[in-house]
Design a protein around this motif. Structure first.
Motif, PDB file in Angstrom:
ATOM      1  N   LEU A  54       0.838  -1.203   0.000  1.00  0.00           N
ATOM      2  CA  LEU A  54       0.000   0.000   0.000  1.00  0.00           C
ATOM      3  C   LEU A  54       0.872   1.252   0.000  1.00  0.00           C
ATOM      4  N   LEU A  55       1.888   1.277   0.840  1.00  0.00           N
ATOM      5  CA  LEU A  55       2.808   2.417   0.901  1.00  0.00           C
ATOM      6  C   LEU A  55       3.493   2.620  -0.449  1.00  0.00           C
ATOM      7  N   GLU A  56       4.023   1.543  -1.013  1.00  0.00           N
ATOM      8  CA  GLU A  56       4.742   1.645  -2.282  1.00  0.00           C
ATOM      9  C   GLU A  56       3.826   2.122  -3.408  1.00  0.00           C
ATOM     10  N   GLU A  57       2.636   1.560  -3.494  1.00  0.00           N
ATOM     11  CA  GLU A  57       1.716   1.958  -4.554  1.00  0.00           C
ATOM     12  C   GLU A  57       1.258   3.409  -4.384  1.00  0.00           C
ATOM     13  N   THR A  58       1.035   3.827  -3.150  1.00  0.00           N
ATOM     14  CA  THR A  58       0.625   5.207  -2.893  1.00  0.00           C
ATOM     15  C   THR A  58       1.710   6.181  -3.339  1.00  0.00           C
ATOM     16  N   LEU A  59       2.956   5.883  -2.990  1.00  0.00           N
ATOM     17  CA  LEU A  59       4.069   6.741  -3.418  1.00  0.00           C
ATOM     18  C   LEU A  59       4.205   6.762  -4.934  1.00  0.00           C
ATOM     19  N   LYS A  60       4.124   5.596  -5.556  1.00  0.00           N
ATOM     20  CA  LYS A  60       4.228   5.540  -7.017  1.00  0.00           C
ATOM     21  C   LYS A  60       3.123   6.345  -7.681  1.00  0.00           C
ATOM     22  N   GLU A 102       9.832   4.148   6.608  1.00  0.00           N
ATOM     23  CA  GLU A 102       9.994   3.338   5.414  1.00  0.00           C
ATOM     24  C   GLU A 102       9.655   4.104   4.140  1.00  0.00           C
ATOM     25  N   GLY A 103       8.757   5.037   4.235  1.00  0.00           N
ATOM     26  CA  GLY A 103       8.313   5.786   3.068  1.00  0.00           C
ATOM     27  C   GLY A 103       9.379   6.663   2.461  1.00  0.00           C
ATOM     28  N   TYR A 104      10.307   7.118   3.268  1.00  0.00           N
ATOM     29  CA  TYR A 104      11.330   8.039   2.783  1.00  0.00           C
ATOM     30  C   TYR A 104      12.197   7.404   1.694  1.00  0.00           C
ATOM     31  N   GLN A 105      12.694   6.213   1.938  1.00  0.00           N
ATOM     32  CA  GLN A 105      13.556   5.538   0.958  1.00  0.00           C
ATOM     33  C   GLN A 105      12.790   5.227  -0.323  1.00  0.00           C
ATOM     34  N   LEU A 106      11.546   4.780  -0.188  1.00  0.00           N
ATOM     35  CA  LEU A 106      10.725   4.512  -1.364  1.00  0.00           C
ATOM     36  C   LEU A 106      10.477   5.788  -2.159  1.00  0.00           C
ATOM     37  N   PHE A 107      10.146   6.872  -1.462  1.00  0.00           N
ATOM     38  CA  PHE A 107       9.912   8.153  -2.121  1.00  0.00           C
ATOM     39  C   PHE A 107      11.167   8.596  -2.864  1.00  0.00           C
ATOM     40  N   GLN A 108      12.287   8.485  -2.209  1.00  0.00           N
ATOM     41  CA  GLN A 108      13.561   8.877  -2.801  1.00  0.00           C
ATOM     42  C   GLN A 108      13.852   8.056  -4.066  1.00  0.00           C
ATOM     43  N   LEU A 111      11.343   9.002  -6.872  1.00  0.00           N
ATOM     44  CA  LEU A 111      11.641  10.338  -7.379  1.00  0.00           C
ATOM     45  C   LEU A 111      12.914  10.331  -8.230  1.00  0.00           C
ATOM     46  N   LYS A 112      13.923   9.606  -7.779  1.00  0.00           N
ATOM     47  CA  LYS A 112      15.173   9.494  -8.543  1.00  0.00           C
ATOM     48  C   LYS A 112      14.909   8.877  -9.912  1.00  0.00           C
ATOM     49  N   SER A 113      14.125   7.835  -9.951  1.00  0.00           N
ATOM     50  CA  SER A 113      13.777   7.182 -11.210  1.00  0.00           C
ATOM     51  C   SER A 113      13.006   8.143 -12.122  1.00  0.00           C
ATOM     52  N   SER A 114      12.097   8.890 -11.535  1.00  0.00           N
ATOM     53  CA  SER A 114      11.310   9.851 -12.299  1.00  0.00           C
ATOM     54  C   SER A 114      12.185  10.960 -12.886  1.00  0.00           C
ATOM     55  N   ILE A 115      13.100  11.474 -12.096  1.00  0.00           N
ATOM     56  CA  ILE A 115      14.008  12.532 -12.566  1.00  0.00           C
ATOM     57  C   ILE A 115      14.899  11.996 -13.681  1.00  0.00           C
ATOM     58  N   SER A 116      15.430  10.800 -13.522  1.00  0.00           N
ATOM     59  CA  SER A 116      16.282  10.196 -14.550  1.00  0.00           C
ATOM     60  C   SER A 116      15.520  10.027 -15.853  1.00  0.00           C
ATOM     61  N   THR A 117      14.301   9.546 -15.764  1.00  0.00           N
ATOM     62  CA  THR A 117      13.475   9.370 -16.962  1.00  0.00           C
ATOM     63  C   THR A 117      13.190  10.713 -17.616  1.00  0.00           C
ATOM     64  N   LEU A 143      17.247  15.874  -6.991  1.00  0.00           N
ATOM     65  CA  LEU A 143      16.708  15.107  -5.867  1.00  0.00           C
ATOM     66  C   LEU A 143      17.090  15.750  -4.535  1.00  0.00           C
ATOM     67  N   GLY A 144      18.345  16.153  -4.409  1.00  0.00           N
ATOM     68  CA  GLY A 144      18.810  16.787  -3.179  1.00  0.00           C
ATOM     69  C   GLY A 144      18.079  18.083  -2.873  1.00  0.00           C
ATOM     70  N   VAL A 145      17.826  18.873  -3.900  1.00  0.00           N
ATOM     71  CA  VAL A 145      17.107  20.138  -3.702  1.00  0.00           C
ATOM     72  C   VAL A 145      15.665  19.863  -3.282  1.00  0.00           C
ATOM     73  N   ILE A 146      15.027  18.879  -3.920  1.00  0.00           N
ATOM     74  CA  ILE A 146      13.650  18.535  -3.542  1.00  0.00           C
ATOM     75  C   ILE A 146      13.597  18.084  -2.082  1.00  0.00           C
ATOM     76  N   GLU A 147      14.509  17.223  -1.696  1.00  0.00           N
ATOM     77  CA  GLU A 147      14.538  16.741  -0.307  1.00  0.00           C
ATOM     78  C   GLU A 147      14.784  17.887   0.674  1.00  0.00           C
ATOM     79  N   TRP A 148      15.718  18.753   0.348  1.00  0.00           N
ATOM     80  CA  TRP A 148      15.996  19.899   1.212  1.00  0.00           C
ATOM     81  C   TRP A 148      14.749  20.757   1.354  1.00  0.00           C
TER      82      TRP A 148
END
Length: 175
Positions: A54-60, A102-108, A111-117, A143-148
């Motif tokens: 549920l967490l992973e799908e919500t983030l995606k 747990e959500g932080y690593q999944l979000f990261q 987001l990293k995959s999305s930025i790369s794409t 990614l770093g700027v978004i997280e900050w």
């Protein structure tokens, strides 16, 4: 039938987000979620394998919605970035609790995959002349700027100001 499925999934996600505002992810149980949503446990398991799915799908879903929101603006990096930061700001009350535990690593990762794409599929620069290292640096910088901005600045800087400054940083990496 499909409409009922979407409605139930939306109820589960909204209940999940409500619970995330009240407690950390590790303290939430499927039992609590189903009681709060007033659904059977079996109904939950028809839609999700467990609370981690549920967490992973919500983030995606949030990342995919952001991508769709920004997709039509790939020709101008500053505008695309402004739209991305606007989306994150508009949805912060939903995203913020997902960034804990747990959500932080999944979000990261999402987001990293999305930025790369985005970098790979945009017409912003001639990527044939940009090295893999520079692409990685651009992805990590954004990614770093978004997280900050989300976690430390707490949305104080305006999306357009961040996008303009970030555009300059990205193009300085490319050169």
């Amino acid at each position: 039938m499909e409409r009922r499925k979407r409605k139930t999934q939306k109820l589960i996600i909204n209940t999940f987000l409500k619970l995330l505002h009240e407690k950390t992810f590790d303290k939430i149980t499927v039992n609590q979620l189903t009681k709060s949503a007033d659904i059977n446990r079996g109904t939950f398991y028809l839609h999700y394998q467990d609370k981690y799915a549920l967490l992973e799908e919500t983030l995606k879903d949030y990342i995919n919605q952001m991508n769709q929101y920004c997709l039509h603006n790939k020709e101008e990096i500053s505008h695309a970035l402004t739209l991305a930061f606007d989306y994150l700001k508009d949805n912060y009350k939903f995203i913020e609790p997902l960034l804990r535990n747990e959500g932080y690593q999944l979000f990261q990762n999402e987001l990293k995959s999305s930025i790369s794409t985005f970098i790979e599929t945009s017409d912003l620069v001639d990527l044939h002349v940009v090295s893999i290292l520079k692409k990685k640096a651009i992805t990590s910088t954004i990614l770093g700027v978004i997280e900050w901005w989300l976690l430390e600045d707490e949305l104080k800087a305006s999306p357009s100001d961040i996008a303009a400054e970030l555009e300059g940083i990205v193009f300085s990496i490319i050169r």
